[in-house]
Design an enzyme around this catalytic site. Structure first.
Site, PDB file in Angstrom:
ATOM      1  N   ASN A  13      35.673  -9.853 -10.523  1.00 58.95           N
ATOM      2  CA  ASN A  13      35.346 -11.195 -11.017  1.00 58.95           C
ATOM      3  C   ASN A  13      35.472 -11.156 -12.540  1.00 58.95           C
ATOM      4  O   ASN A  13      34.572 -10.684 -13.228  1.00 58.95           O
ATOM      5  CB  ASN A  13      33.916 -11.558 -10.585  1.00 58.95           C
ATOM      6  CG  ASN A  13      33.474 -12.900 -11.129  1.00 58.95           C
ATOM      7  OD1 ASN A  13      34.275 -13.646 -11.706  1.00 58.95           O
ATOM      8  ND2 ASN A  13      32.201 -13.218 -10.963  1.00 58.95           N
ATOM      9  N   LYS A  62      35.479 -13.505 -14.626  1.00 58.66           N
ATOM     10  CA  LYS A  62      34.702 -14.566 -15.300  1.00 58.66           C
ATOM     11  C   LYS A  62      35.563 -15.226 -16.382  1.00 58.66           C
ATOM     12  O   LYS A  62      36.767 -15.345 -16.210  1.00 58.66           O
ATOM     13  CB  LYS A  62      33.391 -13.983 -15.845  1.00 58.66           C
ATOM     14  CG  LYS A  62      32.625 -13.223 -14.756  1.00 58.66           C
ATOM     15  CD  LYS A  62      31.218 -12.886 -15.119  1.00 58.66           C
ATOM     16  CE  LYS A  62      30.567 -12.149 -13.961  1.00 58.66           C
ATOM     17  NZ  LYS A  62      29.183 -11.813 -14.178  1.00 58.66           N
ATOM     18  N   HIS A  67      28.375 -18.410  -6.971  1.00 56.77           N
ATOM     19  CA  HIS A  67      27.987 -17.344  -7.901  1.00 56.77           C
ATOM     20  C   HIS A  67      26.747 -17.790  -8.677  1.00 56.77           C
ATOM     21  O   HIS A  67      26.594 -18.962  -8.990  1.00 56.77           O
ATOM     22  CB  HIS A  67      29.143 -17.032  -8.860  1.00 56.77           C
ATOM     23  CG  HIS A  67      28.888 -15.806  -9.663  1.00 56.77           C
ATOM     24  ND1 HIS A  67      28.105 -15.816 -10.784  1.00 56.77           N
ATOM     25  CD2 HIS A  67      29.270 -14.516  -9.473  1.00 56.77           C
ATOM     26  CE1 HIS A  67      28.016 -14.581 -11.256  1.00 56.77           C
ATOM     27  NE2 HIS A  67      28.722 -13.776 -10.486  1.00 56.77           N
ATOM     28  N   GLU A  93      25.973 -17.573 -11.686  1.00 56.69           N
ATOM     29  CA  GLU A  93      26.226 -18.247 -12.969  1.00 56.69           C
ATOM     30  C   GLU A  93      26.539 -19.722 -12.761  1.00 56.69           C
ATOM     31  O   GLU A  93      26.389 -20.523 -13.676  1.00 56.69           O
ATOM     32  CB  GLU A  93      27.350 -17.511 -13.722  1.00 56.69           C
ATOM     33  CG  GLU A  93      26.822 -16.217 -14.319  1.00 56.69           C
ATOM     34  CD  GLU A  93      27.830 -15.085 -14.432  1.00 56.69           C
ATOM     35  OE1 GLU A  93      29.047 -15.344 -14.375  1.00 56.69           O
ATOM     36  OE2 GLU A  93      27.382 -13.931 -14.566  1.00 56.69           O
ATOM     37  N   GLU A 125      24.028 -10.521  -4.752  1.00 55.04           N
ATOM     38  CA  GLU A 125      24.038 -10.244  -6.183  1.00 55.04           C
ATOM     39  C   GLU A 125      22.703 -10.676  -6.800  1.00 55.04           C
ATOM     40  O   GLU A 125      22.524 -11.856  -7.129  1.00 55.04           O
ATOM     41  CB  GLU A 125      25.159 -11.028  -6.872  1.00 55.04           C
ATOM     42  CG  GLU A 125      26.554 -10.687  -6.378  1.00 55.04           C
ATOM     43  CD  GLU A 125      27.602 -11.023  -7.435  1.00 55.04           C
ATOM     44  OE1 GLU A 125      28.249 -10.092  -7.925  1.00 55.04           O
ATOM     45  OE2 GLU A 125      27.746 -12.200  -7.772  1.00 55.04           O
ATOM     46  N   GLY A 147      25.286  -8.235 -15.070  1.00 53.11           N
ATOM     47  CA  GLY A 147      25.579  -8.081 -16.496  1.00 53.11           C
ATOM     48  C   GLY A 147      24.469  -7.424 -17.297  1.00 53.11           C
ATOM     49  O   GLY A 147      24.505  -7.432 -18.526  1.00 53.11           O
ATOM     50  N   SER A 190      26.052  -5.224 -11.929  1.00 55.09           N
ATOM     51  CA  SER A 190      26.096  -3.962 -12.684  1.00 55.09           C
ATOM     52  C   SER A 190      26.617  -2.785 -11.860  1.00 55.09           C
ATOM     53  O   SER A 190      26.196  -1.646 -12.073  1.00 55.09           O
ATOM     54  CB  SER A 190      24.728  -3.632 -13.295  1.00 55.09           C
ATOM     55  OG  SER A 190      24.372  -4.640 -14.230  1.00 55.09           O
TER      56      SER A 190
HETATM   57  P1  PGA Z   1      28.527  -7.538 -13.343  1.00 57.79           P
HETATM   58  O1  PGA Z   1      28.839  -8.944 -12.642  1.00 57.79           O
HETATM   59  O2  PGA Z   1      29.276  -6.494 -12.566  1.00 57.79           O
HETATM   60  O3  PGA Z   1      29.047  -7.692 -14.756  1.00 57.79           O
HETATM   61  O4  PGA Z   1      27.068  -7.335 -13.300  1.00 57.79           O
HETATM   62  C1  PGA Z   1      28.946  -9.060 -11.249  1.00 57.79           C
HETATM   63  C2  PGA Z   1      29.189 -10.497 -10.884  1.00 57.79           C
HETATM   64  O5  PGA Z   1      28.689 -11.392 -11.574  1.00 57.79           O
HETATM   65  O6  PGA Z   1      29.886 -10.782  -9.905  1.00 57.79           O
END
Ligand code: PGA
Length: 259
Positions: free
Chosen positions: A11, A13, A98, A100, A170, A176, A216
């Site tokens: 992903n 982003k 997601h 976000e 998640e 993140g 992460s």
């Molecule tokens: P991350 O993000 O690996 O940077 O924690 C995962 C995601 O948001 O799908």
């Protein structure tokens, strides 16, 4: 990991530019080798780079995915992208729900459900995300929240369509941040989601469904997560932006498949 086909999603982003997106896709395809045959590896670049990244993946079995999709099939929806447009650009997959988007853009369970239904009807494969916030976790509401999100997200989805859907657990507080749940804690949530799907459909569909972990995940911890029989792969954000890191995560799956 079980006999379910592993899934690793990148992903990206809202990162990279056109040239670096293409370079990253080329480096991943060059480094992946035969693993792509035994594992679904899907790259999800920002919308404007989908076509160019898709072109870079052309002669490989890697998948291409959007990071979101409209619940509408077309028309007066400024800024939105339809499922048919993703398909037109060669994408087979889309990430929906997601955190976000749920938390940053206030997407509701109902909106997520409409997007899932429309994407599947249009012929896309879906990565449906769920996960609790830090506050919900402290209040021991993880199971309640993920159950609510997935029950709503699957409303009206036919059992036969589950083969085109992957659930991504998640935890919001792990995305993140560099912090992850223990493998045991993640396993518990995966187990509860699988029981939920078993209750909503039947045990056969539940045991075939892939449930991946995200938040992460990186080269140094991927092996541990992926070795769990409940965890069928990962959705990778930050560590998917460097080919060496992403390839190392994919190779962790390869090592487990060979073992
Ligand atoms: P991350 O993000 O690996 O940077 O924690 C995962 C995601 O948001 O799908």
């Amino acid at each position: 990991m079980t006999e379910r086909r592993p899934f690793v999603g990148g992903n990206w982003k809202m990162n990279l530019d056109l040239a670096s997106s293409v370079e990253l896709a080329e480096d991943i395809t060059a480094g992946l080798g035969p693993l792509e045959i035994e594992c679904d590896v899907v790259l999800c670049p920002p919308y404007p780079y989908l076509q160019a990244v898709g072109h870079a993946l052309k002669h490989h079995c890697l998948g291409l995915g959007g990071q979101d999709v409209s619940e509408h099939s077309g028309g007066a929806h400024t800024g939105e992208v339809a499922a048919s447009m993703l398909l037109d650009l060669g994408a087979q997959w889309v990430i929906i729900g997601h955190s976000e988007r749920r938390h940053g853009l206030h997407e509701t369970d109902q909106l997520v459900a409409k997007k899932v239904a429309h994407a599947l009807e249009s012929g896309l494969h879906v990565v449906l995300c769920c996960g609790e916030t830090a506050e919900e976790r402290s209040a021991e509401r993880t199971e309640e929240v993920t159950t609510r999100q997935i029950t709503a997200g699957l409303a009206g989805i036919a059992a036969e369509d589950l083969s085109r859907l992957v659930i991504a657990y998640e935890p919001v507080w792990a995305i993140g941040t560099g912090v992850t749940p223990s493998v045991e804690d993640a396993e518990k949530v995966h187990g509860s989601l699988r029981s939920l799907v078993s209750r909503l459909y039947d045990p056969r569909f539940a045991s075939d469904l892939r449930i991946i972990y995200g938040g992460s995940m990186k080269a140094s911890n991927a092996g541990e997560f992926i070795a769990s029989p409940e965890i069928d792969g990962g959705l990778i954000g930050g560590a998917s932006l460097k080919s060496a890191d992403f390839l190392e995560i994919c190779r962790s799956i390869g090592r487990i498949l060979e073992a």
